[in-house]
Motif scaffolding. Sequence first.
Motif, mmCIF file in Angstrom:
data_model
loop_
_atom_site.group_PDB
_atom_site.id
_atom_site.type_symbol
_atom_site.label_atom_id
_atom_site.label_comp_id
_atom_site.label_asym_id
_atom_site.label_seq_id
_atom_site.Cartn_x
_atom_site.Cartn_y
_atom_site.Cartn_z
ATOM 1 N N SER A 100 0.829 -1.220 0.000
ATOM 2 C CA SER A 100 0.000 0.000 0.000
ATOM 3 C C SER A 100 0.860 1.266 0.000
ATOM 4 N N THR A 160 -1.012 5.677 -3.707
ATOM 5 C CA THR A 160 -1.637 6.739 -2.906
ATOM 6 C C THR A 160 -2.989 6.300 -2.355
ATOM 7 N N LYS A 161 -3.753 5.527 -3.147
ATOM 8 C CA LYS A 161 -5.042 5.042 -2.660
ATOM 9 C C LYS A 161 -5.122 3.536 -2.876
ATOM 10 N N THR A 162 -5.243 2.799 -1.773
ATOM 11 C CA THR A 162 -5.322 1.337 -1.854
ATOM 12 C C THR A 162 -6.640 0.868 -1.262
ATOM 13 N N LEU A 163 -7.322 -0.010 -1.991
ATOM 14 C CA LEU A 163 -8.546 -0.626 -1.489
ATOM 15 C C LEU A 163 -8.219 -2.084 -1.172
ATOM 16 N N PHE A 195 -11.094 9.007 2.454
ATOM 17 C CA PHE A 195 -10.322 8.247 1.463
ATOM 18 C C PHE A 195 -10.245 9.028 0.146
ATOM 19 N N MET A 196 -11.389 9.568 -0.281
ATOM 20 C CA MET A 196 -11.418 10.338 -1.537
ATOM 21 C C MET A 196 -10.559 11.596 -1.437
ATOM 22 N N GLY A 227 -7.897 11.879 0.289
ATOM 23 C CA GLY A 227 -6.479 11.570 0.491
ATOM 24 C C GLY A 227 -6.029 11.618 1.947
ATOM 25 N N SER A 255 -4.906 6.486 3.376
ATOM 26 C CA SER A 255 -4.304 5.872 2.191
ATOM 27 C C SER A 255 -4.916 4.507 1.884
ATOM 28 N N VAL A 297 -14.755 5.503 -6.531
ATOM 29 C CA VAL A 297 -13.660 6.474 -6.417
ATOM 30 C C VAL A 297 -12.779 6.275 -7.641
ATOM 31 N N ILE A 341 -8.273 5.049 -7.557
ATOM 32 C CA ILE A 341 -7.699 3.975 -6.737
ATOM 33 C C ILE A 341 -6.603 3.321 -7.574
ATOM 34 N N THR A 361 -10.176 -0.509 -9.560
ATOM 35 C CA THR A 361 -9.011 0.215 -10.070
ATOM 36 C C THR A 361 -9.076 0.142 -11.590
#
Length: 387
Positions: A237, A241-244, A286-287, A289, A292, A306, A309, A331
């Motif tokens: 992660s 920058t953005k991890t689901l 999350f959106m 930032g 993370s 979003v 991701i 993603t």
Amino acid sequence: MTTSFDALGVAPDLAGVLSAQGKTHAFAIQELTIADALAGRDVCGKAKTGSGKTLAFGLPVLQTVKTAEPCRPRAIILVPTRELATQVKEELEPIGAVRDITVAAIYGGADIEKQIKKLKAGVEVIAATPGRMIDLIDRKELDLTDVGIVVLDEADRMADMGFMPQVEWILRHIPGDHQTLLFSATLDGVVQGLIDRYQTDPVRHEVESEGVTVASMTQRFLRVHQMDKVKVAAAISRSGTKTLMFTRTKRMADKLVDQLNEQGVKAAAIHGDLRQSQREKSLADFMAGKLSVLVATDVAARGIHVDDIDIVIHFDPPEDHKAYLHRSGRTARAGQGGLVVTLLLWDQELEVKRLQKRLGEDQPMPEVFSNNPILQDLTNWVPVEKV
């Protein structure tokens, strides 16, 4: 070559707002549908989540609505989830502001009195879940007489979630002539029934999306050890920058959040046992930032839309290839690339091999530890049996 919004007939003031947001050219679904929608045609669009369809219906709505009387919206957008209602509102509100057009999100689980107050102030466009909308109509707080445009967004998901009787009830109760725009990932079965009953000579547009998202994803399958698994997920992660991250249970989602926070990774969970306000806050953070990592269960993930991701981690392998594609599709959206990583323990190897076979993937599943530098850049690393 993509088309500019101006060329599709979008008014200069609205196109100007888009341009200021860095959006100058239309995505495929927008390019196909906007001109027809602006011409007043009923439109039937086949497009997946993340294809840019909110603007495909949103721009024609914002361009054509007139000022609303109290409790009498001019356009209604029916959506399957609260999260989607909020997201549609957030995407359209700044564009509508240039014309003093008000957009409201109306959904269950939130204060109905506040929603009534908004409607009484006059709202041109409402994005609503069917149940709450019927409540407001029953209470005589919402009148559909002036509705000129109806949008059915993610019609297939509304059918899957059992909302069709409510959706049809609403459509039957719109008295005047109106335009209907329908968007769905599939246009068969129940959705075809809606098209037949509630659209007039609709023009159909389809974005070829079969396999597109998988093609633009980088997929990795890593064998990990139970004691090291959280550290591996945390290390991966940190490369984005953005991890689901996906877990199979709500309990595991909560536990994983605590463990990631211990590793210095800012994370929050989103699942059905959390209050709506908590889910919304986590999603908003999350959106924006501020977080993370967002940890989700499969059901909760249906409401996550979003755009940027960059990593999806299957912390628990998915139940089947459909779940894998549904999760992974969060993603590589809207033409972007993305990294999808499946973590597996020694006793899950056969299960993941079967999954790979269904996906048409044949990749090594090397054993990896959390201190391995490859975790910092799995996209450019070529999988080999041993690392």
